[in-house]
Design an enzyme around this catalytic site. Structure first.
Site, PDB file in Angstrom:
ATOM      1  N   LYS A  80       0.824  -1.202   0.000  1.00 30.42           N
ATOM      2  CA  LYS A  80       0.000   0.000   0.000  1.00 30.42           C
ATOM      3  C   LYS A  80       0.865   1.261   0.000  1.00 30.42           C
ATOM      4  CE  LYS A  80      -3.746   2.021   2.794  1.00 30.42           C
ATOM      5  NZ  LYS A  80      -4.573   1.839   4.019  1.00 30.42           N
ATOM      6  N   SER A 154      -9.186   2.565   2.721  1.00 26.37           N
ATOM      7  CA  SER A 154      -8.208   3.179   1.852  1.00 26.37           C
ATOM      8  C   SER A 154      -7.263   2.184   1.165  1.00 26.37           C
ATOM      9  CB  SER A 154      -7.375   4.187   2.653  1.00 26.37           C
ATOM     10  OG  SER A 154      -6.634   3.557   3.683  1.00 26.37           O
ATOM     11  N   SER A 178      -9.707   0.435   7.012  1.00 27.38           N
ATOM     12  CA  SER A 178      -9.091   0.551   5.692  1.00 27.38           C
ATOM     13  C   SER A 178      -8.590  -0.752   5.093  1.00 27.38           C
ATOM     14  CB  SER A 178      -7.943   1.563   5.735  1.00 27.38           C
ATOM     15  OG  SER A 178      -8.444   2.863   5.858  1.00 27.38           O
TER      16      SER A 178
END
Length: 458
Positions: A80, A154, A178
């Site tokens: 990520k 996210s 997330s």
């Protein structure tokens, strides 16, 4: 083994092929890079594709004599875009961040590489990882199940890459859902561990301790293996169904008044509860404590305040308009003293009796199926808040309590998007989550990837 047969395999299978010399790390990396080249122009999961860098790393790995000892030998992974990867910029989804390459790997990346994994790329996030939809100035990440919908956020790029079989494992980070929100949106498994299980060290303060790093995978076995590497604990490497009956609560009540939960998402929880009861567990409908006004204010204060910390070294004018507002509110929350450790302790104290009564809790992850992938980054703060809170209200309270929690696939909605359930338990019981997830995987197998029709690029 034919190179085109390597895509879609589990991480455990790929590592076994490498250890047995049935496939090379180079073949595995090249096959997944070809998949990314084919699909990512449509899906938009990757911020950076490492291409030939990853091939070179795979060539070096292939020459090692200890491949048989590496649990993730030759397994491609995605990281990520709020986690440092040496030699690559970490943009956190923002044009306000520097393009300077990171000097060293984050500890989680170091552990994954030491286990034999190859970093294929960096996955997209919303700016500053604030929102439950993944789009930014860098582009929109689309859901492989329905490209008109969000992949969640996210960690949306990571979830989309997994669901489209572009990668077998991905590293996510979870501050208020997330990992679990995009996992539920894309039909994969995502686990947020409790504190001090996996190194966090995300940004300035990991959103004042709310955020944790964790595995995202398409099977429980893969998630367990990745968690064991991240946590440096061999006891987490395998997940068998529970050997004895557990006390299980289930609840479909929304934690936010006025937010209705989709009927089929509620049904996925009820069906999971029935499956576990039929397997011999003591299952009971019981709602966990509802968030108090104090806890809601504190959760919002941590969310706003964490974003404001991340923006301290950035030019406010270069942030998206929605995030300028979010950061200003975070500065105000910090000035007013709304970010206090004692509020987290108080919320955990409210919930601890519930988790002494029950071993774990089943809830929805989402209140609705994935919302549209509009250009949320270009819309105002109020529109984003309204959409996010109505879409995904179930995850944040458990970050605030610090409890481990996971999103587990639970079939397919009538609209063609994935169903999911959330498993929550008390501190230090990540193995229990994996164990029950494995039992559900056996009782109700899930599709590991989005249907092939979604991969059409015409």
């Amino acid at each position: 083994m034919a190179i085109n047969a390597l895509v879609g395999q589990t991480a455990c299978a790929l590592a076994a092929f490498v250890r047995k010399r049935e496939a090379t790390p180079v073949d595995i990396v090249r096959s997944h890079l070809a998949r990314i080249e084919q699909l990512d122009p449509v899906i938009g999961a990757f911020q950076v594709v490492r291409g030939e860098k990853a091939v070179v790393e795979a060539e070096v790995l292939s020459r090692r004599e200890d491949l048989h000892r590496l649990p993730l030998a030759g397994v491609p992974i995605a990281i990520k875009d709020n986690v440092q990867v040496a030699g690559e910029p970490m943009r956190v989804g923002s044009l306000a961040t520097p393009e300077t390459p990171c000097a060293a790997d984050h500890e989680t990346v170091r552990r994954l590489r030491a286990a034999g994994a190859i970093v294929l790329g960096i996955t997209r996030v919303p700016e500053l990882c604030v929102w439950a939809t993944t789009d930014s100035a860098f582009g929109v990440t689309r859901n492989p199940w329905d490209r008109e919908r969000t992949a969640g956020g996210s960690s949306g790029g990571s979830a989309a890459a997994l669901a489209a079989a572009m990668i077998p494992l991905a590293l996510g980070a979870d501050g208020l859902g997330s990992i679990r929100i995009p996992a539920a949106s894309c039909g994969i498994l995502g686990l947020k561990p409790g504190p001090e299980i996996v190194p966090a060290q995300l940004g300035v303060s990991s959103w004042f301790g709310l955020a944790e790093s964790g595995p995202m995978a398409t099977t429980v076995e893969d998630a367990a293996l990745m968690l064991s590497v991240l946590a440096d604990r061999e006891d987490l490497a395998h997940a068998d169904p529970p050997a004895s009956a557990l006390r299980i609560a289930f609840s479909t009540r929304s934690p936010l008044a006025g937010v209705r939960v989709d009927r089929e998402l509620r049904g996925a929880v009820l069906e999971s509860a029935k499956l576990l009861a039929a397997a011999g567990h003591l299952v009971e409908e019981a709602d966990p404590p509802a968030p108090t006004l104090r806890s809601v204010a504190a959760i919002l204060g941590h969310w706003f305040g964490g974003a404001s910390q991340e923006a301290e070294m950035l030019e406010l004018r270069r942030l998206e308009p929605r995030n300028r507002t979010h950061v200003r509110l975070g500065r105000l929350a910090r000035r007013l003293g709304l970010v206090r450790a004692k509020d987290r302790e108080a919320w955990r104290a409210i919930n601890d009796p519930f988790f002494r009564r029950f071993d774990l809790l089943l809830t929805p992850v989402l209140a609705s199926t994935p919302i549209s992938c509009d250009r949320w980054s270009e819309r105002g703060w109020i529109a984003n808040m309204y959409a996010n809170l109505r879409f995904a209200p179930f995850a944040g309270a458990w970050n605030f309590a610090g409890y481990p929690a996971a999103s587990v696939p639970a079939g397919v909605h009538s609209d063609g998007t994935p169903l999911s359930v959330q498993i929550v338990t008390s501190l230090g019981r990540e193995r229990l989550i994996l164990s029950v997830a494995r039992q559900l995987e056996i009782l109700r197998p899930w599709p590991r990837h989005a249907p092939a029709r979604a991969f059409q690029t015409g």
